[in-house]
Enzyme design. Structure first.
Site, PDB file in Angstrom:
ATOM      1  CD  GLU A   1      -2.588   1.308   2.628  1.00  0.00           C
ATOM      2  OE1 GLU A   1      -2.894   2.262   3.119  1.00  0.00           O
ATOM      3  OE2 GLU A   1      -2.880   0.211   3.015  1.00  0.00           O
ATOM      4  NE  ARG A   2       2.753   2.067   5.877  1.00  0.00           N
ATOM      5  CZ  ARG A   2       2.867   1.488   7.001  1.00  0.00           C
ATOM      6  NH1 ARG A   2       3.880   0.668   7.395  1.00  0.00           N
ATOM      7  NH2 ARG A   2       2.214   1.556   7.936  1.00  0.00           N
TER       8      ARG A   2
END
Length: 326
Positions: free
Chosen positions: A185-186
């Protein structure tokens, strides 16, 4: 279940390309669908769950959302209070979720809830939760500073009953599954800001070149063109860090530290680039008519969502072994 069987670097290529969309909300919604609500289901879900939820999500027939954050637990995932109590062949869910992207329109939620009274890192589970069940209340669509095209919901659960077979993987492993997903996600988030930052810098160059003050273009001032050169260099360095991290990740390495560094740098650089460029636009930059003002608002979320800057610093310190032992 669908897809081309490609590695994660291709997701990053897509994320970077989505940066050509002239807002932050649409790439974020796609990111939730492709890389935030579905990875745990893909890795650990049963065949039955994948057929019921993953296949229509990949096809675009279902909208998925991720139910992690709560009003009292954002970056502190271990502190969530929502419970899913096992009763026979069902879980009974009570609690609520906050800042849920696509929550108002989602067909199902990848829900993180406490399923036991054990230690906070071992008592959580992920559950596929259909959003049309009795007891699910979408309280409101949240009005936000930026990402205004994004559907962000506050949701409450009151004695919501879901089959126990909707559990993703093993009970009590939800926190671990979620931490694995956070790295992707990051990195997705970092990739989505690269093109917008380059676009803002280029549009600022174009504007300051033709805008004249005191009989010369704004760009002619050394303070301006040197600053833009610095910002362009910083963006290129961020891209290099991202690509190095992705290469190591695809090879199977633990990239938690590098992913946290990239996320930290992306959030801070998003603020630095948009603020500096908006200043060079003068009064026009303070209007809603130009892209720089939109990204000034939209990209501010990079330092907050998916783990705050301060959370990233704590993770980096842990991997550098600079934090005192407890």
């Amino acid at each position: 279940y669908g897809g081309m069987g490609l590695d994660f670097s291709y997701s990053i290529a897509v994320a970077e390309e989505l940066g050509n969309i002239r807002c932050g909300g649409i790439p974020m919604a796609i990111g939730v669908q492709a890389g935030m609500a579905t990875p745990a289901l893909t890795r650990f879900g049963s065949d039955e769950l994948k057929k019921q939820f993953l296949v229509p999500t990949i096809a675009g027939d279902f909208v998925a959302c991720l139910g992690i954050s709560e009003a009292g637990a954002g970056s502190d995932v271990a502190n969530i209070k929502t419970t899913a109590v096992r009763k026979g062949n069902e879980y009974v869910i009570n609690g609520g979720k906050m800042w849920t992207t696509s929550g108002c329109q989602a067909d199902w939620m990848c829900l993180l809830a406490n399923t036991s009274e054990g230690p906070p890192h071992q008592n959580k589970s992920l559950i596929c939760l259909p959003m049309n069940l009795p007891g699910i209340h979408v309280a409101k669509k949240i009005d936000k500073l930026g990402m205004r095209s994004s559907d962000t919901a506050q949701i409450f659960f009151e004695d919501v009953k879901v089959p126990s077979k909707n559990l993703i993987g093993e009970e009590g492993k939800g926190f671990t599954y979620q931490m694995l997903q956070f790295q992707e996600e990051r990195l997705w988030g970092v990739a989505t800001v690269l093109t917008p930052l380059e676009t803002i810098i280029q549009e600022t160059i174009d504007y300051t070149r033709q805008r004249k003050v005191f009989d010369q273009s704004i760009l002619h001032n050394q303070t301006v063109h040197f600053r833009l050169a610095e910002l362009a260099t910083e963006v290129e360095l961020l891209r290099s860090l991202l690509y190095r991290t992705i290469a190591l990740y695809v090879e199977g390495n633990d990239v938690t530290k590098l992913a946290s560094m990239a996320k930290l740098k992306a959030g801070r650089l998003a603020r630095e680039v948009t603020d500096s460029c908006l200043q060079f636009w003068g009064g026009m930059g303070f209007t809603s008519e130009v892209l720089v003002s939109r990204f000034y608002r939209d990209l501010r979320l990079m330092s907050i969502g998916g783990g705050t800057d301060e959370t990233m610093l704590s993770i980096i310190c842990k991997y550098m072994e600079t934090l005192p032992s407890k």
